[in-house]
Scaffold this active site. Structure first.
Site, short mmCIF file in Angstrom:
data_model
loop_
_atom_site.label_atom_id
_atom_site.label_comp_id
_atom_site.label_asym_id
_atom_site.label_seq_id
_atom_site.Cartn_x
_atom_site.Cartn_y
_atom_site.Cartn_z
CG ASN A 229 -1.69 1.25 1.43
OD1 ASN A 229 -1.77 2.05 0.50
ND2 ASN A 229 -2.28 1.42 2.61
CE LYS B 69 -0.14 3.36 4.72
NZ LYS B 69 -0.17 3.50 6.17
CG HIS C 5 -5.89 2.14 4.98
ND1 HIS C 5 -5.49 3.12 5.85
CD2 HIS C 5 -4.88 1.24 4.91
CE1 HIS C 5 -4.28 2.82 6.29
NE2 HIS C 5 -3.88 1.69 5.73
CD GLU D 87 -2.95 5.75 6.64
OE1 GLU D 87 -2.85 5.76 5.40
OE2 GLU D 87 -2.07 5.25 7.37
CD GLU E 245 -3.76 -2.32 7.24
OE1 GLU E 245 -2.71 -2.68 6.71
OE2 GLU E 245 -4.25 -1.20 7.07
N GLY F 1 2.23 2.39 10.72
CA GLY F 1 3.19 3.48 10.57
C GLY F 1 3.86 3.89 11.87
CB SER G 43 4.85 -1.70 12.04
OG SER G 43 4.45 -0.36 12.24
P1 PGA Z 1 2.62 0.31 7.62
O1 PGA Z 1 1.18 0.56 6.96
O2 PGA Z 1 3.12 -0.99 7.08
O3 PGA Z 1 3.44 1.49 7.18
O4 PGA Z 1 2.43 0.28 9.09
C1 PGA Z 1 0.28 -0.50 6.76
C2 PGA Z 1 -0.99 0.02 6.15
O5 PGA Z 1 -1.41 1.12 6.51
O6 PGA Z 1 -1.60 -0.65 5.30
#
Ligand code: PGA
Length: 251
Positions: free
Chosen positions: A9, A11, A95, A97, A167, A173, A212
């Site tokens: 992903n 982003k 997601h 976010e 998640e 993140g 992460s």
């Molecule tokens: P990350 O993000 O691996 O940077 O923690 C995962 C995600 O948001 O899908």
């Protein structure tokens, strides 16, 4: 036997040159991948580029969001048909976010799931709790509500043509990964909900872990029985990291 999937992903990251470099290394570095699948979900403007770079390779591509509407006066939105114009295979829906920064609720996410599937896309449905919710003991309640909204709209059989991603928001993140057992517990919880409606769909459903995931922790996460791969944010932007994670998925 569920084939593991590792999906990047990106982003809001990328650039024409950077994408080309990253993907050429990823494609060659994962060429030997046989017992796992690999995909990248990229920003809309790069779909055309990524389509031409990845067609005829083993790496699939997709988008990170989709409009719940088919067409019309929705400035800035992108429809399912537009994604299929670029031969997207996957689209991420729900997601965290999108849920927290853009106000998407479980109803909106379900509608997005449905339009994606109706267009032949495979939705990657994200669910997960905040740290406060986990600490207050609400993880299962939150995940159940997010999942039930989708099952309520499309029915459980539709999950057969989707991928789930657990998640935990506190792990995204932040560098703070759920322990393999913490993730496994929620994955089993999710699979049991689905099994309460349809045992076969539950047994075949791929449930990815995201939050992460890195080269250094992928193998122990993927070793858990109900973790069927990963949704990878930051580490999907670093070719060597992403390749190692993909390779960890096939062991
Ligand atoms: P990350 O993000 O691996 O940077 O923690 C995962 C995600 O948001 O899908």
């Amino acid at each position: 036997m569920r084939l593991k999937l590792v999906a990047g992903n990106w982003k809001m990251h990328g650039g024409i040159e950077r994408n080309r470099d990253l993907l050429s290394i990823v494609v060659s570095g994962t060429a030997g991948l046989q017992k796992a699948a690999c995909a990248v979900c990229v920003p809309y403007p790069y779909l055309s580029q990524v389509q031409s770079l990845l067609k005829n390779t083993h790496v699939s591509w997709g988008a990170q969001n989709i409009s719940q509407h088919d067409m019309g006066a929705y400035t800035g939105e992108v429809s399912a048909d537009m994604l299929t114009d670029f031969c997207c295979y996957y689209v991420i829906v729900g997601h965290s976010e999108r849920r927290t920064l853009y106000g998407e609720n479980s109803r909106t996410v379900s509608l997005k799931f449905k339009v994606a599937q109706d267009a032949g896309l495979v939705p990657i449905l994200c669910v997960g709790e905040t740290l406060e919710q986990r600490e207050a003991g609400f993880t299962e309640q939150v995940v159940r509500e997010q999942l039930d909204a989708v099952i309520g709209l499309v029915g459980v059989d539709a999950l057969a043509r989707s991928v789930l991603a657990y998640e935990p928001i506190w792990a995204i993140g932040t560098g703070k990964t759920a322990t393999p057992q913490q993730a496994q517990d929620v994955h089993v919880f999710i699979r049991n909900i689905v099994a309460s409606y349809n045992v076969k769909v539950a047994a075949e459903l791929r449930i990815l872990y995201g939050g992460s995931v890195k080269a250094s922790n992928a193998a122990e996460l993927f070793a858990m029985l109900d973790i069927d791969g990963g949704l990878i944010g930051g580490a999907s932007l670093v070719a060597e990291e992403f390749i190692s994670i993909c390779l960890a998925a096939q062991n």
